[in-house]
Design a protein around this motif. Structure first.
Motif, PDB file in Angstrom:
ATOM      1  N   GLU A  26       0.809  -1.212   0.000  1.00 39.01           N
ATOM      2  CA  GLU A  26       0.000   0.000   0.000  1.00 39.01           C
ATOM      3  C   GLU A  26       0.841   1.259   0.000  1.00 39.01           C
ATOM      4  OE1 GLU A  26      -2.931   0.038   3.039  1.00 39.01           O
ATOM      5  OE2 GLU A  26      -3.793  -1.878   2.428  1.00 39.01           O
ATOM      6  N   ARG A  27       2.059   1.194   0.531  1.00 42.62           N
ATOM      7  CA  ARG A  27       2.925   2.374   0.580  1.00 42.62           C
ATOM      8  C   ARG A  27       3.810   2.427  -0.657  1.00 42.62           C
ATOM      9  NH1 ARG A  27       6.122   1.786   5.631  1.00 42.62           N
ATOM     10  NH2 ARG A  27       5.857  -0.396   5.106  1.00 42.62           N
ATOM     11  N   MET A  28       4.266   3.636  -1.013  1.00 41.46           N
ATOM     12  CA  MET A  28       4.977   3.842  -2.269  1.00 41.46           C
ATOM     13  C   MET A  28       6.341   3.162  -2.294  1.00 41.46           C
ATOM     14  SD  MET A  28       4.889   4.942  -5.280  1.00 41.46           S
ATOM     15  CE  MET A  28       3.567   6.083  -5.442  1.00 41.46           C
ATOM     16  N   ARG A  29       7.119   3.294  -1.241  1.00 36.17           N
ATOM     17  CA  ARG A  29       8.486   2.722  -1.254  1.00 36.17           C
ATOM     18  C   ARG A  29       8.473   1.201  -1.436  1.00 36.17           C
ATOM     19  NH1 ARG A  29      13.249   4.933  -0.393  1.00 36.17           N
ATOM     20  NH2 ARG A  29      12.327   6.773   0.523  1.00 36.17           N
ATOM     21  N   PRO A  30       7.643   0.451  -0.691  1.00 39.65           N
ATOM     22  CA  PRO A  30       7.600  -0.997  -0.938  1.00 39.65           C
ATOM     23  C   PRO A  30       7.072  -1.355  -2.324  1.00 39.65           C
ATOM     24  CG  PRO A  30       6.712  -0.514   1.221  1.00 39.65           C
ATOM     25  CD  PRO A  30       6.915   0.796   0.526  1.00 39.65           C
ATOM     26  N   ILE A  31       6.158  -0.540  -2.860  1.00 36.79           N
ATOM     27  CA  ILE A  31       5.649  -0.786  -4.207  1.00 36.79           C
ATOM     28  C   ILE A  31       6.785  -0.674  -5.210  1.00 36.79           C
ATOM     29  CG2 ILE A  31       4.211   0.154  -6.061  1.00 36.79           C
ATOM     30  CD1 ILE A  31       2.131   0.849  -3.949  1.00 36.79           C
ATOM     31  N   LEU A  32       7.594   0.390  -5.096  1.00 34.07           N
ATOM     32  CA  LEU A  32       8.696   0.575  -6.044  1.00 34.07           C
ATOM     33  C   LEU A  32       9.766  -0.496  -5.885  1.00 34.07           C
ATOM     34  CD1 LEU A  32       9.065   4.460  -5.957  1.00 34.07           C
ATOM     35  CD2 LEU A  32       7.957   3.045  -7.700  1.00 34.07           C
ATOM     36  N   THR A  33      10.050  -0.882  -4.649  1.00 36.57           N
ATOM     37  CA  THR A  33      11.032  -1.940  -4.418  1.00 36.57           C
ATOM     38  C   THR A  33      10.559  -3.259  -5.016  1.00 36.57           C
ATOM     39  OG1 THR A  33      11.700  -0.866  -2.365  1.00 36.57           O
ATOM     40  CG2 THR A  33      12.325  -3.164  -2.631  1.00 36.57           C
ATOM     41  N   HIS A  34       9.309  -3.576  -4.770  1.00 40.30           N
ATOM     42  CA  HIS A  34       8.746  -4.813  -5.313  1.00 40.30           C
ATOM     43  C   HIS A  34       8.696  -4.755  -6.838  1.00 40.30           C
ATOM     44  CE1 HIS A  34       5.811  -8.071  -5.903  1.00 40.30           C
ATOM     45  NE2 HIS A  34       6.335  -8.545  -4.780  1.00 40.30           N
ATOM     46  N   ALA A  35       8.365  -3.589  -7.385  1.00 40.14           N
ATOM     47  CA  ALA A  35       8.307  -3.437  -8.836  1.00 40.14           C
ATOM     48  C   ALA A  35       9.687  -3.618  -9.470  1.00 40.14           C
ATOM     49  CB  ALA A  35       7.732  -2.071  -9.197  1.00 40.14           C
ATOM     50  N   LEU A  36      10.731  -3.107  -8.826  1.00 43.95           N
ATOM     51  CA  LEU A  36      12.088  -3.290  -9.364  1.00 43.95           C
ATOM     52  C   LEU A  36      12.503  -4.760  -9.322  1.00 43.95           C
ATOM     53  CD1 LEU A  36      13.964  -0.195  -7.941  1.00 43.95           C
ATOM     54  CD2 LEU A  36      13.369  -0.652 -10.318  1.00 43.95           C
ATOM     55  N   HIS A  37      12.179  -5.442  -8.244  1.00 49.90           N
ATOM     56  CA  HIS A  37      12.502  -6.873  -8.165  1.00 49.90           C
ATOM     57  C   HIS A  37      11.723  -7.658  -9.220  1.00 49.90           C
ATOM     58  CE1 HIS A  37      13.848  -6.422  -3.728  1.00 49.90           C
ATOM     59  NE2 HIS A  37      14.809  -6.107  -4.578  1.00 49.90           N
ATOM     60  N   THR A  38      10.465  -7.325  -9.400  1.00 56.98           N
ATOM     61  CA  THR A  38       9.647  -8.002 -10.400  1.00 56.98           C
ATOM     62  C   THR A  38      10.168  -7.718 -11.804  1.00 56.98           C
ATOM     63  OG1 THR A  38       7.714  -7.841  -8.964  1.00 56.98           O
ATOM     64  CG2 THR A  38       7.301  -8.279 -11.288  1.00 56.98           C
ATOM     65  N   ALA A  39      10.553  -6.476 -12.073  1.00 58.68           N
ATOM     66  CA  ALA A  39      11.092  -6.130 -13.391  1.00 58.68           C
ATOM     67  C   ALA A  39      12.384  -6.895 -13.672  1.00 58.68           C
ATOM     68  CB  ALA A  39      11.339  -4.628 -13.475  1.00 58.68           C
ATOM     69  N   GLY A  40      13.225  -7.038 -12.666  1.00 56.46           N
ATOM     70  CA  GLY A  40      14.450  -7.810 -12.840  1.00 56.46           C
ATOM     71  C   GLY A  40      14.174  -9.273 -13.119  1.00 56.46           C
ATOM     72  N   TRP A  41      13.200  -9.829 -12.411  1.00 56.81           N
ATOM     73  CA  TRP A  41      12.839 -11.224 -12.615  1.00 56.81           C
ATOM     74  C   TRP A  41      12.262 -11.448 -14.016  1.00 56.81           C
ATOM     75  CZ3 TRP A  41       8.444 -14.062 -13.600  1.00 56.81           C
ATOM     76  CH2 TRP A  41       8.539 -15.429 -13.374  1.00 56.81           C
TER      77      TRP A  41
END
Length: 60
Positions: A26-41
């Motif tokens: 729900e918060r922006m920082r975890p969303i961006l962190t998760h999005a970067l990990h997902t993009a790398g995967w």
């Protein structure tokens, strides 16, 4: 395949990663962190498939 088709990968990767990250947090920082990990995967997985297809194409 023309290299210009790869430009479609960038916005598609960004949108899929951000939406997937937003469904988990729900918060922006975890969303961006998760999005970067997902993009790398996703990028690594697609690169592995591309390598496999190139190898199969070389031997056929």
């Amino acid at each position: 395949m023309n290299i210009n088709y790869l430009w479609y990968f960038v916005p598609l990767l960004a949108s899929v990663s951000l939406v997937y990250g937003a469904t988990r947090q729900e918060r922006m920082r975890p969303i961006l962190t998760h999005a970067l990990h997902t993009a790398g995967w996703i990028t690594g997985f697609m690169a592995a498939i591309a390598v496999i297809l190139q190898i199969l194409d070389a031997f056929s």
